[in-house]
Design a protein around this motif. Sequence first.
Motif, PDB file in Angstrom:
ATOM      1  N   GLU A  96      33.692  43.953  34.188  1.00  0.00           N
ATOM      2  CA  GLU A  96      32.941  42.708  33.351  1.00  0.00           C
ATOM      3  C   GLU A  96      32.982  41.527  34.273  1.00  0.00           C
ATOM      4  OE1 GLU A  96      32.997  41.545  29.308  1.00  0.00           O
ATOM      5  OE2 GLU A  96      34.470  43.141  28.781  1.00  0.00           O
ATOM      6  N   GLN A  97      33.430  41.732  35.524  1.00  0.00           N
ATOM      7  CA  GLN A  97      33.222  40.454  36.492  1.00  0.00           C
ATOM      8  C   GLN A  97      31.935  40.829  37.259  1.00  0.00           C
ATOM      9  OE1 GLN A  97      36.566  40.080  38.917  1.00  0.00           O
ATOM     10  NE2 GLN A  97      37.364  38.896  37.392  1.00  0.00           N
ATOM     11  N   GLN A  98      31.446  42.002  36.902  1.00  0.00           N
ATOM     12  CA  GLN A  98      30.174  42.495  37.539  1.00  0.00           C
ATOM     13  C   GLN A  98      29.060  42.620  36.801  1.00  0.00           C
ATOM     14  OE1 GLN A  98      30.744  42.955  40.881  1.00  0.00           O
ATOM     15  NE2 GLN A  98      32.916  42.828  40.589  1.00  0.00           N
ATOM     16  N   VAL A  99      29.088  42.885  35.292  1.00  0.00           N
ATOM     17  CA  VAL A  99      27.982  42.916  34.599  1.00  0.00           C
ATOM     18  C   VAL A  99      28.341  41.962  33.273  1.00  0.00           C
ATOM     19  CG1 VAL A  99      27.254  45.273  35.136  1.00  0.00           C
ATOM     20  CG2 VAL A  99      29.079  44.667  33.286  1.00  0.00           C
ATOM     21  N   ASP A 100      27.414  41.878  32.376  1.00  0.00           N
ATOM     22  CA  ASP A 100      27.504  41.000  31.406  1.00  0.00           C
ATOM     23  C   ASP A 100      28.173  41.827  30.042  1.00  0.00           C
ATOM     24  OD1 ASP A 100      25.464  42.059  29.141  1.00  0.00           O
ATOM     25  OD2 ASP A 100      24.469  42.082  31.055  1.00  0.00           O
ATOM     26  N   ALA A 101      28.828  41.197  29.259  1.00  0.00           N
ATOM     27  CA  ALA A 101      29.705  41.811  27.948  1.00  0.00           C
ATOM     28  C   ALA A 101      28.859  42.961  27.370  1.00  0.00           C
ATOM     29  CB  ALA A 101      30.185  40.710  27.144  1.00  0.00           C
ATOM     30  N   GLY A 102      27.586  42.457  26.967  1.00  0.00           N
ATOM     31  CA  GLY A 102      26.814  43.606  26.196  1.00  0.00           C
ATOM     32  C   GLY A 102      26.590  44.910  27.197  1.00  0.00           C
ATOM     33  N   THR A 103      26.153  44.809  28.216  1.00  0.00           N
ATOM     34  CA  THR A 103      26.093  45.767  29.260  1.00  0.00           C
ATOM     35  C   THR A 103      27.488  46.806  29.189  1.00  0.00           C
ATOM     36  OG1 THR A 103      24.528  44.598  30.354  1.00  0.00           O
ATOM     37  CG2 THR A 103      25.269  46.755  31.429  1.00  0.00           C
ATOM     38  N   ALA A 104      28.413  45.892  29.428  1.00  0.00           N
ATOM     39  CA  ALA A 104      29.840  46.807  29.555  1.00  0.00           C
ATOM     40  C   ALA A 104      30.096  47.493  28.215  1.00  0.00           C
ATOM     41  CB  ALA A 104      30.792  45.630  29.847  1.00  0.00           C
ATOM     42  N   ALA A 105      29.868  46.789  27.210  1.00  0.00           N
ATOM     43  CA  ALA A 105      30.038  47.491  25.594  1.00  0.00           C
ATOM     44  C   ALA A 105      29.043  48.997  25.552  1.00  0.00           C
ATOM     45  CB  ALA A 105      29.910  46.767  24.663  1.00  0.00           C
ATOM     46  N   LEU A 106      27.823  48.790  26.121  1.00  0.00           N
ATOM     47  CA  LEU A 106      27.042  49.726  25.915  1.00  0.00           C
ATOM     48  C   LEU A 106      27.268  50.917  26.944  1.00  0.00           C
ATOM     49  CD1 LEU A 106      23.565  47.842  26.084  1.00  0.00           C
ATOM     50  CD2 LEU A 106      24.085  49.164  24.225  1.00  0.00           C
TER      51      LEU A 106
ATOM     52  N   ALA B 104      26.067  46.514  19.440  1.00  0.00           N
ATOM     53  CA  ALA B 104      25.186  45.599  18.735  1.00  0.00           C
ATOM     54  C   ALA B 104      26.049  44.305  18.518  1.00  0.00           C
ATOM     55  CB  ALA B 104      24.786  46.282  17.543  1.00  0.00           C
ATOM     56  N   LEU B 105      27.252  44.617  18.037  1.00  0.00           N
ATOM     57  CA  LEU B 105      28.227  43.383  17.700  1.00  0.00           C
ATOM     58  C   LEU B 105      28.466  42.404  19.045  1.00  0.00           C
ATOM     59  CD1 LEU B 105      30.824  44.571  15.528  1.00  0.00           C
ATOM     60  CD2 LEU B 105      28.912  43.165  14.563  1.00  0.00           C
TER      61      LEU B 105
ATOM     62  N   SER C 296      28.208  37.778  22.340  1.00  0.00           N
ATOM     63  CA  SER C 296      27.850  37.186  23.902  1.00  0.00           C
ATOM     64  C   SER C 296      26.766  36.391  23.553  1.00  0.00           C
ATOM     65  CB  SER C 296      27.464  38.464  24.837  1.00  0.00           C
ATOM     66  OG  SER C 296      26.614  39.149  24.497  1.00  0.00           O
ATOM     67  N   TRP C 297      25.659  36.500  22.897  1.00  0.00           N
ATOM     68  CA  TRP C 297      24.595  35.757  22.705  1.00  0.00           C
ATOM     69  C   TRP C 297      24.969  34.216  22.353  1.00  0.00           C
ATOM     70  CZ3 TRP C 297      21.556  34.818  17.807  1.00  0.00           C
ATOM     71  CH2 TRP C 297      20.651  33.966  17.900  1.00  0.00           C
ATOM     72  N   LEU C 298      25.830  34.374  21.273  1.00  0.00           N
ATOM     73  CA  LEU C 298      26.356  33.106  20.521  1.00  0.00           C
ATOM     74  C   LEU C 298      27.600  32.342  21.457  1.00  0.00           C
ATOM     75  CD1 LEU C 298      26.791  34.443  16.907  1.00  0.00           C
ATOM     76  CD2 LEU C 298      24.843  32.767  17.862  1.00  0.00           C
ATOM     77  N   ALA C 299      28.421  33.223  21.994  1.00  0.00           N
ATOM     78  CA  ALA C 299      29.403  32.684  22.496  1.00  0.00           C
ATOM     79  C   ALA C 299      29.039  32.323  24.232  1.00  0.00           C
ATOM     80  CB  ALA C 299      30.921  33.358  22.706  1.00  0.00           C
ATOM     81  N   LEU C 300      28.418  33.159  24.754  1.00  0.00           N
ATOM     82  CA  LEU C 300      28.192  33.016  26.178  1.00  0.00           C
ATOM     83  C   LEU C 300      26.718  32.854  26.791  1.00  0.00           C
ATOM     84  CD1 LEU C 300      30.625  36.037  27.416  1.00  0.00           C
ATOM     85  CD2 LEU C 300      31.046  33.791  27.110  1.00  0.00           C
ATOM     86  N   GLY C 301      25.793  32.987  25.910  1.00  0.00           N
ATOM     87  CA  GLY C 301      24.392  32.945  26.127  1.00  0.00           C
ATOM     88  C   GLY C 301      23.850  33.783  27.099  1.00  0.00           C
ATOM     89  N   GLU C 302      24.540  35.321  26.964  1.00  0.00           N
ATOM     90  CA  GLU C 302      24.212  36.503  27.681  1.00  0.00           C
ATOM     91  C   GLU C 302      23.467  37.394  26.648  1.00  0.00           C
ATOM     92  OE1 GLU C 302      27.922  36.482  30.727  1.00  0.00           O
ATOM     93  OE2 GLU C 302      27.893  37.836  29.124  1.00  0.00           O
ATOM     94  N   ILE C 303      22.216  37.749  27.077  1.00  0.00           N
ATOM     95  CA  ILE C 303      21.560  38.815  26.276  1.00  0.00           C
ATOM     96  C   ILE C 303      21.047  39.902  27.555  1.00  0.00           C
ATOM     97  CG2 ILE C 303      19.608  39.486  24.970  1.00  0.00           C
ATOM     98  CD1 ILE C 303      19.555  36.827  23.658  1.00  0.00           C
TER      99      ILE C 303
END
Length: 316
Positions: free
Chosen positions: A94-104, A257-258, A263-270
């Motif tokens: 998660e230091q290399q990719v965003d939270a959504g990508t990591a979860a996917l 999805a969650l 991450s959009w709401l808290a970190l602005g990452e999509i």
Amino acid sequence: MRTSPPRRTELLAAGAATVTVVLWASAFVSIRSAGAAYSPGALALGRLLAGVLTLGVICLVRREGWPPRSAWPGIAVSGVLWFGFYMVVLNWGEQQVDAGTAALVVNIGPILIALLGARLLGDPMPPRLLAGMAVSFAGAVTVGLSMSGEGGASVLGVVLCLLAAVGYAGGVVAQKPALGRASALQVTTFGCLAGAVVCLPFAGQLVREAADAPASATLNMVYLGVFPTALAFTTWAYALARTTASRMGATTYAVPALVVVMSWLALGEIPGPLTLLGGALCLAGVAVSRSRTAARTVARGAVPEPRPERTPDSAV
């Protein structure tokens, strides 16, 4: 009309699984935030120590004893793979990719669980499962390619998340037999303790980084230990003891999805469009791998899979 005991057990298991999914989704966001101040190993150790302290207090209040000797192999393996290896590698990823990508990417774990179950537990592995694996692997590759413009570190992040998925799957397969011999709270507590022991070499880093870290990062680390670890892993074990691994794996499909929303709401990452496409392929592969079993069950009028032999009295 009063709810029958089996129906009540199903509802409790479903509620526990829901708590797990929501808290695990929040963990991806908190890891991303705390990772700015803590290195992967230090963050994992701090999270596990907070989890062990929380679970230890609960065990003392409930007067839980030691797990039986027959449960220790599964507890130890799940502790090393899931609580230890998984958390360190996921933090790094998660230091290399965003939270959504990591979860996917991590969410290909249910396919790996089925593979390990076939190899180690003798579960059937139909062709549809192999097809699902191929689709999910293509999704993971797509995710990696979609981020290749940001440099090799992003590809490394995807590989690390894949390794985290392997650790997660191995931990689940090892944990399932242990839940037939010990309570969910015992399995979670001592698995967390085993993971903390494995991560002790990072103790020096944790002390140094905690001295300089902002309060928000440290609070995120404590949150990870108390809620996504102590609470969510216990509710996971509670539900897993009352249903099958495949059904529990299916509940985690909602995590990406969650995470994207959080991450959009808290970190602005999509994640970008191609990243989302790769994630969709990951999830589609999981769906393909499970669809044949469900179709056969309906077509043949098969009876439901047997419930675990554990009784409600032996769990949290």
